[in-house]
Design a protein around this motif. Structure first.
Motif, PDB file in Angstrom:
ATOM      1  N   ILE A   6       0.849  -1.184   0.000  1.00  0.00           N
ATOM      2  CA  ILE A   6       0.000   0.000   0.000  1.00  0.00           C
ATOM      3  C   ILE A   6       0.886   1.236   0.000  1.00  0.00           C
ATOM      4  CG2 ILE A   6      -1.725   1.302   1.303  1.00  0.00           C
ATOM      5  CD1 ILE A   6      -2.632  -1.412   2.476  1.00  0.00           C
ATOM      6  N   LEU A   7       0.616   2.138  -0.929  1.00  0.00           N
ATOM      7  CA  LEU A   7       1.335   3.416  -0.983  1.00  0.00           C
ATOM      8  C   LEU A   7       0.421   4.485  -0.395  1.00  0.00           C
ATOM      9  CD1 LEU A   7       3.595   5.350  -1.839  1.00  0.00           C
ATOM     10  CD2 LEU A   7       2.575   5.405  -4.120  1.00  0.00           C
ATOM     11  N   ILE A   8       0.893   5.123   0.664  1.00  0.00           N
ATOM     12  CA  ILE A   8       0.138   6.199   1.311  1.00  0.00           C
ATOM     13  C   ILE A   8       0.717   7.527   0.837  1.00  0.00           C
ATOM     14  CG2 ILE A   8      -0.503   7.258   3.511  1.00  0.00           C
ATOM     15  CD1 ILE A   8       0.243   4.428   4.778  1.00  0.00           C
ATOM     16  N   ILE A   9      -0.118   8.358   0.214  1.00  0.00           N
ATOM     17  CA  ILE A   9       0.323   9.688  -0.218  1.00  0.00           C
ATOM     18  C   ILE A   9      -0.457  10.704   0.615  1.00  0.00           C
ATOM     19  CG2 ILE A   9       0.546  11.327  -2.118  1.00  0.00           C
ATOM     20  CD1 ILE A   9       0.621   8.954  -4.051  1.00  0.00           C
ATOM     21  N   ASP A  10       0.248  11.383   1.521  1.00  0.00           N
ATOM     22  CA  ASP A  10      -0.389  12.335   2.433  1.00  0.00           C
ATOM     23  C   ASP A  10       0.668  13.354   2.846  1.00  0.00           C
ATOM     24  OD1 ASP A  10      -1.603  13.612   4.745  1.00  0.00           O
ATOM     25  OD2 ASP A  10      -2.899  11.850   4.953  1.00  0.00           O
ATOM     26  N   ASP A  11       0.294  14.628   2.867  1.00  0.00           N
ATOM     27  CA  ASP A  11       1.277  15.662   3.215  1.00  0.00           C
ATOM     28  C   ASP A  11       1.459  15.805   4.725  1.00  0.00           C
ATOM     29  OD1 ASP A  11      -1.332  16.717   3.377  1.00  0.00           O
ATOM     30  OD2 ASP A  11      -0.610  18.766   3.146  1.00  0.00           O
ATOM     31  N   ASP A  12       0.726  15.022   5.517  1.00  0.00           N
ATOM     32  CA  ASP A  12       0.843  15.102   6.978  1.00  0.00           C
ATOM     33  C   ASP A  12       1.462  13.806   7.506  1.00  0.00           C
ATOM     34  OD1 ASP A  12       0.478  15.101   9.745  1.00  0.00           O
ATOM     35  OD2 ASP A  12      -1.406  16.216   9.612  1.00  0.00           O
ATOM     36  N   ASN A  13       2.676  13.922   8.036  1.00  0.00           N
ATOM     37  CA  ASN A  13       3.383  12.739   8.530  1.00  0.00           C
ATOM     38  C   ASN A  13       2.647  12.007   9.648  1.00  0.00           C
ATOM     39  OD1 ASN A  13       5.772  12.292   7.008  1.00  0.00           O
ATOM     40  ND2 ASN A  13       6.557  14.230   7.789  1.00  0.00           N
ATOM     41  N   ARG A  14       1.846  12.728  10.424  1.00  0.00           N
ATOM     42  CA  ARG A  14       1.089  12.064  11.501  1.00  0.00           C
ATOM     43  C   ARG A  14       0.077  11.092  10.913  1.00  0.00           C
ATOM     44  NH1 ARG A  14      -0.548  17.640  14.083  1.00  0.00           N
ATOM     45  NH2 ARG A  14      -1.054  17.735  11.886  1.00  0.00           N
ATOM     46  N   LEU A  31       4.362   1.797   1.978  1.00  0.00           N
ATOM     47  CA  LEU A  31       5.311   2.799   1.506  1.00  0.00           C
ATOM     48  C   LEU A  31       4.589   4.129   1.664  1.00  0.00           C
ATOM     49  CD1 LEU A  31       6.308   0.954  -1.766  1.00  0.00           C
ATOM     50  CD2 LEU A  31       7.672   1.117   0.312  1.00  0.00           C
ATOM     51  N   SER A  32       5.353   5.220   1.745  1.00  0.00           N
ATOM     52  CA  SER A  32       4.674   6.499   1.894  1.00  0.00           C
ATOM     53  C   SER A  32       5.406   7.600   1.155  1.00  0.00           C
ATOM     54  CB  SER A  32       4.543   6.859   3.370  1.00  0.00           C
ATOM     55  OG  SER A  32       5.824   6.983   3.951  1.00  0.00           O
ATOM     56  N   ALA A  33       4.632   8.634   0.838  1.00  0.00           N
ATOM     57  CA  ALA A  33       5.171   9.819   0.177  1.00  0.00           C
ATOM     58  C   ALA A  33       4.408  11.021   0.721  1.00  0.00           C
ATOM     59  CB  ALA A  33       4.970   9.703  -1.328  1.00  0.00           C
ATOM     60  N   ILE A  34       5.102  12.150   0.843  1.00  0.00           N
ATOM     61  CA  ILE A  34       4.417  13.338   1.363  1.00  0.00           C
ATOM     62  C   ILE A  34       3.929  14.271   0.246  1.00  0.00           C
ATOM     63  CG2 ILE A  34       5.482  13.321   3.647  1.00  0.00           C
ATOM     64  CD1 ILE A  34       7.373  15.551   2.556  1.00  0.00           C
ATOM     65  N   SER A  35       4.043  13.830  -0.995  1.00  0.00           N
ATOM     66  CA  SER A  35       3.462  14.586  -2.114  1.00  0.00           C
ATOM     67  C   SER A  35       3.148  13.606  -3.239  1.00  0.00           C
ATOM     68  CB  SER A  35       4.438  15.646  -2.625  1.00  0.00           C
ATOM     69  OG  SER A  35       5.502  15.025  -3.331  1.00  0.00           O
ATOM     70  N   ALA A  36       2.259  14.028  -4.131  1.00  0.00           N
ATOM     71  CA  ALA A  36       1.903  13.173  -5.268  1.00  0.00           C
ATOM     72  C   ALA A  36       3.138  12.889  -6.129  1.00  0.00           C
ATOM     73  CB  ALA A  36       0.807  13.844  -6.093  1.00  0.00           C
ATOM     74  N   LYS A  37       3.976  13.910  -6.335  1.00  0.00           N
ATOM     75  CA  LYS A  37       5.177  13.701  -7.166  1.00  0.00           C
ATOM     76  C   LYS A  37       6.084  12.633  -6.566  1.00  0.00           C
ATOM     77  CE  LYS A  37       5.505  18.138  -9.531  1.00  0.00           C
ATOM     78  NZ  LYS A  37       4.636  19.085  -8.828  1.00  0.00           N
ATOM     79  N   GLU A  44       7.038   4.468  -9.977  1.00  0.00           N
ATOM     80  CA  GLU A  44       7.962   4.188 -11.087  1.00  0.00           C
ATOM     81  C   GLU A  44       9.005   3.143 -10.682  1.00  0.00           C
ATOM     82  OE1 GLU A  44       7.801   5.128 -14.249  1.00  0.00           O
ATOM     83  OE2 GLU A  44       5.951   6.172 -13.760  1.00  0.00           O
ATOM     84  N   GLU A  45       9.453   3.199  -9.412  1.00  0.00           N
ATOM     85  CA  GLU A  45      10.505   2.283  -8.949  1.00  0.00           C
ATOM     86  C   GLU A  45       9.967   0.904  -8.573  1.00  0.00           C
ATOM     87  OE1 GLU A  45      12.385   4.240  -5.630  1.00  0.00           O
ATOM     88  OE2 GLU A  45      12.639   6.054  -6.831  1.00  0.00           O
ATOM     89  N   LYS A  46       8.773   0.864  -7.987  1.00  0.00           N
ATOM     90  CA  LYS A  46       8.229  -0.397  -7.471  1.00  0.00           C
ATOM     91  C   LYS A  46       7.228  -0.970  -8.466  1.00  0.00           C
ATOM     92  CE  LYS A  46       8.219  -1.753  -3.407  1.00  0.00           C
ATOM     93  NZ  LYS A  46       8.955  -2.777  -2.690  1.00  0.00           N
ATOM     94  N   GLU A  47       7.316  -2.263  -8.693  1.00  0.00           N
ATOM     95  CA  GLU A  47       6.377  -2.901  -9.612  1.00  0.00           C
ATOM     96  C   GLU A  47       5.070  -3.272  -8.933  1.00  0.00           C
ATOM     97  OE1 GLU A  47       6.690  -3.474 -12.924  1.00  0.00           O
ATOM     98  OE2 GLU A  47       8.460  -2.217 -12.712  1.00  0.00           O
TER      99      GLU A  47
END
Length: 123
Positions: A6-14, A31-37, A44-47
């Protein structure tokens, strides 16, 4: 059976921290990211991304723009997106679903509902 990623995309680390804790306890890889980019870079990296939990209210690119970008990408267009939003207004769910979300969860997140939706969209 491989674990669902699961990829979590959220700008709030909490929010990321809380979601990761719950999902890892249920056996998901997160996995997580703090922005859509940043999220797109991870895709792109993970299949093996099974589903994206997308915060709809982010500063640079909001969830609607991010879903539109994903729909145009051969690599991302088939990954289901669950829209996550704190602005649970009338019509929000419909707006998210018509923008391409596979499901919708409002904050504060009902964990059981979230898990049901993840299972539903990753069958």
């Amino acid at each position: 059976m491989p674990r669902k990623v699961i990829l979590i995309i959220d700008d709030d680390n909490r929010n990321i921290f809380a979601l990761k804790a719950v999902l890892k306890a249920k056996g998901y890889e997160c996995l997580s990211a703090i922005s859509a980019k940043d999220g797109f870079s991870i895709i792109e990296e993970k299949e093996s991304i099974s589903v994206v939990l997308m915060d709809m209210m982010m500063p640079d690119m909001d969830g609607y723009q991010a879903m539109a970008t994903m729909k145009k990408s051969p690599k991302m267009q088939n990954i289901p997106v669950l829209a996550v939003t704190a602005q649970a207004m009338v019509g929000d769910k419909e707006r998210c679903l018509s923008a391409g979300a596979a499901g919708y969860v409002s904050k504060p997140i009902d964990v059981d509902e979230l898990l049901e939706q993840i299972e539903e969209v990753t069958k």
